[in-house]
Design a protein around this motif. Structure first.
Motif, PDB file in Angstrom:
ATOM      1  N   GLY A  15      -3.052   5.430 -68.189  1.00 41.10           N
ATOM      2  CA  GLY A  15      -3.056   4.032 -68.745  1.00 41.10           C
ATOM      3  C   GLY A  15      -4.248   3.327 -68.727  1.00 41.10           C
ATOM      4  N   GLY A  16      -5.260   4.048 -67.993  1.00 37.41           N
ATOM      5  CA  GLY A  16      -6.608   3.147 -67.678  1.00 37.41           C
ATOM      6  C   GLY A  16      -7.734   3.736 -68.837  1.00 37.41           C
ATOM      7  N   SER A  17      -8.708   3.195 -68.400  1.00 37.92           N
ATOM      8  CA  SER A  17      -9.955   3.818 -69.631  1.00 37.92           C
ATOM      9  C   SER A  17     -11.170   4.116 -68.514  1.00 37.92           C
ATOM     10  CB  SER A  17     -10.301   2.499 -70.315  1.00 37.92           C
ATOM     11  OG  SER A  17      -9.173   2.042 -70.971  1.00 37.92           O
ATOM     12  N   LEU A  18     -11.980   4.797 -69.208  1.00 39.15           N
ATOM     13  CA  LEU A  18     -13.265   5.206 -68.782  1.00 39.15           C
ATOM     14  C   LEU A  18     -14.237   5.296 -69.997  1.00 39.15           C
ATOM     15  CD1 LEU A  18     -12.764   8.214 -66.410  1.00 39.15           C
ATOM     16  CD2 LEU A  18     -13.687   5.998 -65.727  1.00 39.15           C
ATOM     17  N   ARG A  19     -15.589   5.038 -69.846  1.00 36.09           N
ATOM     18  CA  ARG A  19     -16.549   5.337 -70.504  1.00 36.09           C
ATOM     19  C   ARG A  19     -17.525   6.477 -69.982  1.00 36.09           C
ATOM     20  NH1 ARG A  19     -21.411   1.504 -73.307  1.00 36.09           N
ATOM     21  NH2 ARG A  19     -22.243   1.956 -71.407  1.00 36.09           N
ATOM     22  N   LEU A  20     -17.801   7.401 -70.701  1.00 34.37           N
ATOM     23  CA  LEU A  20     -18.533   8.630 -70.275  1.00 34.37           C
ATOM     24  C   LEU A  20     -19.925   8.443 -71.117  1.00 34.37           C
ATOM     25  CD1 LEU A  20     -16.413  11.850 -70.071  1.00 34.37           C
ATOM     26  CD2 LEU A  20     -16.705  10.035 -68.238  1.00 34.37           C
ATOM     27  N   SER A  21     -21.165   8.441 -70.124  1.00 42.49           N
ATOM     28  CA  SER A  21     -22.327   8.560 -70.838  1.00 42.49           C
ATOM     29  C   SER A  21     -23.074   9.688 -70.619  1.00 42.49           C
ATOM     30  CB  SER A  21     -23.077   7.468 -70.107  1.00 42.49           C
ATOM     31  OG  SER A  21     -22.729   6.195 -70.259  1.00 42.49           O
ATOM     32  N   CYS A  22     -23.877  10.193 -71.813  1.00 43.55           N
ATOM     33  CA  CYS A  22     -24.673  11.481 -71.682  1.00 43.55           C
ATOM     34  C   CYS A  22     -26.181  10.890 -71.987  1.00 43.55           C
ATOM     35  CB  CYS A  22     -24.211  12.295 -72.783  1.00 43.55           C
ATOM     36  SG  CYS A  22     -25.107  13.884 -72.938  1.00 43.55           S
ATOM     37  N   VAL A  48     -13.265  17.784 -77.783  1.00 42.65           N
ATOM     38  CA  VAL A  48     -12.631  16.319 -77.517  1.00 42.65           C
ATOM     39  C   VAL A  48     -13.277  15.463 -78.556  1.00 42.65           C
ATOM     40  CG1 VAL A  48     -12.803  14.155 -75.999  1.00 42.65           C
ATOM     41  CG2 VAL A  48     -12.582  16.498 -74.825  1.00 42.65           C
ATOM     42  N   ALA A  49     -14.608  15.408 -78.811  1.00 46.37           N
ATOM     43  CA  ALA A  49     -15.105  14.765 -79.963  1.00 46.37           C
ATOM     44  C   ALA A  49     -16.715  15.009 -80.036  1.00 46.37           C
ATOM     45  CB  ALA A  49     -15.250  13.329 -79.604  1.00 46.37           C
ATOM     46  N   ALA A  50     -17.045  14.806 -81.376  1.00 41.88           N
ATOM     47  CA  ALA A  50     -18.447  15.016 -82.067  1.00 41.88           C
ATOM     48  C   ALA A  50     -18.956  14.015 -82.824  1.00 41.88           C
ATOM     49  CB  ALA A  50     -18.534  16.338 -82.483  1.00 41.88           C
ATOM     50  N   ILE A  51     -20.200  13.621 -82.799  1.00 37.88           N
ATOM     51  CA  ILE A  51     -20.620  12.751 -83.708  1.00 37.88           C
ATOM     52  C   ILE A  51     -21.939  13.283 -84.452  1.00 37.88           C
ATOM     53  CG2 ILE A  51     -21.909  11.613 -81.752  1.00 37.88           C
ATOM     54  CD1 ILE A  51     -21.478   8.985 -83.534  1.00 37.88           C
ATOM     55  N   SER A  52     -22.217  13.193 -85.891  1.00 36.18           N
ATOM     56  CA  SER A  52     -23.420  13.785 -86.456  1.00 36.18           C
ATOM     57  C   SER A  52     -24.612  12.869 -85.998  1.00 36.18           C
ATOM     58  CB  SER A  52     -23.173  13.871 -87.792  1.00 36.18           C
ATOM     59  OG  SER A  52     -22.905  12.299 -88.263  1.00 36.18           O
ATOM     60  N   TRP A  53     -25.504  13.551 -86.165  1.00 36.45           N
ATOM     61  CA  TRP A  53     -26.930  13.213 -85.812  1.00 36.45           C
ATOM     62  C   TRP A  53     -27.151  11.596 -86.234  1.00 36.45           C
ATOM     63  CZ3 TRP A  53     -30.400  11.407 -89.726  1.00 36.45           C
ATOM     64  CH2 TRP A  53     -29.951  11.485 -91.222  1.00 36.45           C
ATOM     65  N   SER A  54     -26.682  11.210 -87.612  1.00 40.34           N
ATOM     66  CA  SER A  54     -26.639   9.890 -88.154  1.00 40.34           C
ATOM     67  C   SER A  54     -25.582   9.046 -87.503  1.00 40.34           C
ATOM     68  CB  SER A  54     -26.624  10.082 -89.639  1.00 40.34           C
ATOM     69  OG  SER A  54     -25.650  10.347 -90.002  1.00 40.34           O
ATOM     70  N   GLY A  55     -24.438   9.553 -87.055  1.00 42.82           N
ATOM     71  CA  GLY A  55     -23.354   8.926 -86.779  1.00 42.82           C
ATOM     72  C   GLY A  55     -22.361   8.562 -87.886  1.00 42.82           C
ATOM     73  N   SER A  56     -22.605   9.250 -88.891  1.00 42.42           N
ATOM     74  CA  SER A  56     -21.815   8.966 -90.395  1.00 42.42           C
ATOM     75  C   SER A  56     -20.661   9.991 -90.199  1.00 42.42           C
ATOM     76  CB  SER A  56     -22.716   9.318 -91.397  1.00 42.42           C
ATOM     77  OG  SER A  56     -23.140  10.549 -91.696  1.00 42.42           O
ATOM     78  N   ALA A  68      -9.876   7.913 -78.127  1.00 40.18           N
ATOM     79  CA  ALA A  68     -11.117   8.282 -77.811  1.00 40.18           C
ATOM     80  C   ALA A  68     -11.878   7.813 -79.105  1.00 40.18           C
ATOM     81  CB  ALA A  68     -11.271   9.902 -77.690  1.00 40.18           C
ATOM     82  N   THR A  69     -13.313   7.299 -78.374  1.00 38.35           N
ATOM     83  CA  THR A  69     -14.237   7.025 -79.408  1.00 38.35           C
ATOM     84  C   THR A  69     -15.493   7.301 -79.217  1.00 38.35           C
ATOM     85  OG1 THR A  69     -12.977   4.644 -79.917  1.00 38.35           O
ATOM     86  CG2 THR A  69     -15.229   4.751 -80.400  1.00 38.35           C
ATOM     87  N   ILE A  70     -16.397   8.179 -79.915  1.00 39.52           N
ATOM     88  CA  ILE A  70     -17.479   8.470 -79.473  1.00 39.52           C
ATOM     89  C   ILE A  70     -18.747   7.838 -80.358  1.00 39.52           C
ATOM     90  CG2 ILE A  70     -17.219  10.533 -81.370  1.00 39.52           C
ATOM     91  CD1 ILE A  70     -19.128  12.088 -79.486  1.00 39.52           C
ATOM     92  N   VAL A  71     -19.359   7.297 -79.606  1.00 37.22           N
ATOM     93  CA  VAL A  71     -20.672   6.617 -80.404  1.00 37.22           C
ATOM     94  C   VAL A  71     -22.019   7.301 -79.979  1.00 37.22           C
ATOM     95  CG1 VAL A  71     -19.342   4.485 -80.569  1.00 37.22           C
ATOM     96  CG2 VAL A  71     -20.700   4.706 -78.628  1.00 37.22           C
ATOM     97  N   ARG A  72     -23.022   6.885 -80.529  1.00 40.35           N
ATOM     98  CA  ARG A  72     -24.674   7.272 -79.983  1.00 40.35           C
ATOM     99  C   ARG A  72     -25.427   6.130 -80.218  1.00 40.35           C
ATOM    100  NH1 ARG A  72     -25.959  12.403 -82.838  1.00 40.35           N
ATOM    101  NH2 ARG A  72     -27.891  12.144 -81.896  1.00 40.35           N
ATOM    102  N   ASP A  73     -26.427   6.075 -79.226  1.00 39.95           N
ATOM    103  CA  ASP A  73     -27.474   5.070 -79.490  1.00 39.95           C
ATOM    104  C   ASP A  73     -28.990   5.979 -79.653  1.00 39.95           C
ATOM    105  OD1 ASP A  73     -29.489   3.145 -79.183  1.00 39.95           O
ATOM    106  OD2 ASP A  73     -28.412   2.141 -77.610  1.00 39.95           O
ATOM    107  N   ASN A  74     -29.513   6.023 -80.804  1.00 44.26           N
ATOM    108  CA  ASN A  74     -30.520   7.035 -80.917  1.00 44.26           C
ATOM    109  C   ASN A  74     -31.729   6.432 -80.332  1.00 44.26           C
ATOM    110  OD1 ASN A  74     -29.025   8.977 -82.102  1.00 44.26           O
ATOM    111  ND2 ASN A  74     -29.648   8.414 -84.115  1.00 44.26           N
ATOM    112  N   ALA A  75     -31.853   5.011 -80.029  1.00 44.65           N
ATOM    113  CA  ALA A  75     -32.859   4.481 -79.599  1.00 44.65           C
ATOM    114  C   ALA A  75     -33.018   4.606 -77.921  1.00 44.65           C
ATOM    115  CB  ALA A  75     -32.874   2.913 -79.556  1.00 44.65           C
ATOM    116  N   LYS A  76     -31.716   4.950 -77.224  1.00 47.26           N
ATOM    117  CA  LYS A  76     -31.628   5.343 -75.924  1.00 47.26           C
ATOM    118  C   LYS A  76     -31.445   6.664 -75.519  1.00 47.26           C
ATOM    119  CE  LYS A  76     -29.739   0.667 -74.595  1.00 47.26           C
ATOM    120  NZ  LYS A  76     -28.792  -0.211 -74.037  1.00 47.26           N
ATOM    121  N   ASN A  77     -31.551   7.532 -76.704  1.00 48.42           N
ATOM    122  CA  ASN A  77     -31.193   8.917 -76.590  1.00 48.42           C
ATOM    123  C   ASN A  77     -29.942   9.165 -75.630  1.00 48.42           C
ATOM    124  OD1 ASN A  77     -33.391   9.227 -77.725  1.00 48.42           O
ATOM    125  ND2 ASN A  77     -34.640  10.226 -76.020  1.00 48.42           N
ATOM    126  N   THR A  78     -28.702   8.621 -75.926  1.00 48.94           N
ATOM    127  CA  THR A  78     -27.488   8.538 -75.094  1.00 48.94           C
ATOM    128  C   THR A  78     -26.390   8.491 -76.006  1.00 48.94           C
ATOM    129  OG1 THR A  78     -28.707   7.296 -73.349  1.00 48.94           O
ATOM    130  CG2 THR A  78     -26.195   7.291 -73.340  1.00 48.94           C
TER     131      THR A  78
END
Length: 122
Positions: A15-22, A48-56, A68-78
């Motif tokens: 029932g809990g949550s986690l946020r993984l970073s890459c 599990v999940a994938a996101i395109s280079w633009s996030g679109s 699950a929710t996948i996001v990316r921050d291109n400014a942080k390369n993460t």
């Protein structure tokens, strides 16, 4: 040298949550799709999940859709994977992946991280 370094795994109650970073280095991050797969003991690696280079464009595996929710921050390369309503069956090693010529969804990503353990207790 390309490096994908996962973090954020650990032990969490059901029932809990986690946020993984890459955190990625050694590649033009904004040109790569990013994603996550997981592997539980005795089981095959599962998308599990994938996101395109633009996030679109975003894709989720059936077992995590809605949780699950996948996001990316291109400014942080993460890239990040937020997992909610965790279940014991989510217990696995979670691997980050980067794909330009392959696809995370099919397990043919170009680069993989070492993985981070997620354990969900009942």
């Amino acid at each position: 040298q390309v490096q994908l370094v996962e973090s954020g795994g650990g032990l969490v109650q059901a029932g809990g949550s986690l946020r993984l970073s890459c955190a990625a280095s050694g590649l033009p991050f904004s040109m790569y799709a990013m994603g996550w797969s997981r592997q539980a003991p005795g089981k095959e690696r599962e998308f599990v999940a994938a996101i395109s280079w633009s996030g679109s464009n975003i894709f989720y595996g059936d077992s995590v859709k809605g949780r699950a929710t996948i996001v990316r921050d291109n400014a942080k390369n993460t890239a990040y994977l937020q997992m909610n309503s965790l279940k014991p069956e989510d217990t696995a090693v979670y691997y980050c992946a980067a794909a330009k010529f392959g696809a995370v969804e099919t397990g043919t990503a170009d680069y993989w991280g070492q993985g981070t353990q997620v354990t969900v207790s009942s």
